[in-house]
Design a protein around this motif. Sequence first.
Motif, PDB file in Angstrom:
ATOM      1  N   GLN A  38       0.827  -1.201   0.000  1.00 43.36           N
ATOM      2  CA  GLN A  38       0.000   0.000   0.000  1.00 43.36           C
ATOM      3  C   GLN A  38       0.863   1.253   0.000  1.00 43.36           C
ATOM      4  O   GLN A  38       0.544   2.223  -0.665  1.00 43.36           O
ATOM      5  CB  GLN A  38      -0.928   0.005   1.215  1.00 43.36           C
ATOM      6  N   THR A  41       2.475   1.913  -3.528  1.00 44.71           N
ATOM      7  CA  THR A  41       1.568   2.274  -4.613  1.00 44.71           C
ATOM      8  C   THR A  41       1.173   3.737  -4.482  1.00 44.71           C
ATOM      9  O   THR A  41       0.610   4.138  -3.471  1.00 44.71           O
ATOM     10  CB  THR A  41       0.294   1.394  -4.570  1.00 44.71           C
ATOM     11  N   PRO A  42       1.458   4.551  -5.502  1.00 47.62           N
ATOM     12  CA  PRO A  42       1.078   5.964  -5.414  1.00 47.62           C
ATOM     13  C   PRO A  42      -0.433   6.124  -5.518  1.00 47.62           C
ATOM     14  O   PRO A  42      -1.125   5.321  -6.166  1.00 47.62           O
ATOM     15  CB  PRO A  42       1.783   6.608  -6.603  1.00 47.62           C
ATOM     16  N   LYS A  43      -0.927   7.158  -4.879  1.00 49.83           N
ATOM     17  CA  LYS A  43      -2.372   7.442  -4.954  1.00 49.83           C
ATOM     18  C   LYS A  43      -2.705   7.970  -6.333  1.00 49.83           C
ATOM     19  O   LYS A  43      -1.897   8.665  -6.960  1.00 49.83           O
ATOM     20  CB  LYS A  43      -2.758   8.469  -3.894  1.00 49.83           C
ATOM     21  N   LYS A  44      -3.907   7.640  -6.793  1.00 48.76           N
ATOM     22  CA  LYS A  44      -4.349   8.144  -8.085  1.00 48.76           C
ATOM     23  C   LYS A  44      -4.690   9.614  -7.973  1.00 48.76           C
ATOM     24  O   LYS A  44      -5.287  10.057  -6.992  1.00 48.76           O
ATOM     25  CB  LYS A  44      -5.569   7.367  -8.584  1.00 48.76           C
ATOM     26  N   LYS A  45      -4.312  10.358  -8.979  1.00 44.57           N
ATOM     27  CA  LYS A  45      -4.605  11.776  -9.000  1.00 44.57           C
ATOM     28  C   LYS A  45      -5.768  12.001  -9.959  1.00 44.57           C
ATOM     29  O   LYS A  45      -5.716  11.590 -11.116  1.00 44.57           O
ATOM     30  CB  LYS A  45      -3.392  12.578  -9.457  1.00 44.57           C
ATOM     31  N   THR A  46      -6.795  12.617  -9.480  1.00 42.56           N
ATOM     32  CA  THR A  46      -7.947  12.927 -10.327  1.00 42.56           C
ATOM     33  C   THR A  46      -8.060  14.436 -10.465  1.00 42.56           C
ATOM     34  O   THR A  46      -7.834  15.174  -9.514  1.00 42.56           O
ATOM     35  CB  THR A  46      -9.247  12.345  -9.745  1.00 42.56           C
ATOM     36  N   ARG A  47      -8.404  14.850 -11.638  1.00 39.64           N
ATOM     37  CA  ARG A  47      -8.561  16.275 -11.875  1.00 39.64           C
ATOM     38  C   ARG A  47     -10.015  16.677 -11.655  1.00 39.64           C
ATOM     39  O   ARG A  47     -10.918  15.923 -12.004  1.00 39.64           O
ATOM     40  CB  ARG A  47      -8.166  16.630 -13.296  1.00 39.64           C
TER      41      ARG A  47
END
Length: 50
Positions: A38, A41-47
Amino acid sequence: MSNQIEYRMALLPGFGRVRVPAHLTDAEVLEQIHGADQEATPKKKTRKKP
């Protein structure tokens, strides 16, 4: 003096038979494995939509 760690064989789901330190429970080993995954794993970036 050398610090020797005692190991035991454990059957871990998804990993099969593995050697783990004797002082750790199966649950602790799995927690360390999944915790490491965990963190790596990089966090997802949402725009945000304008």
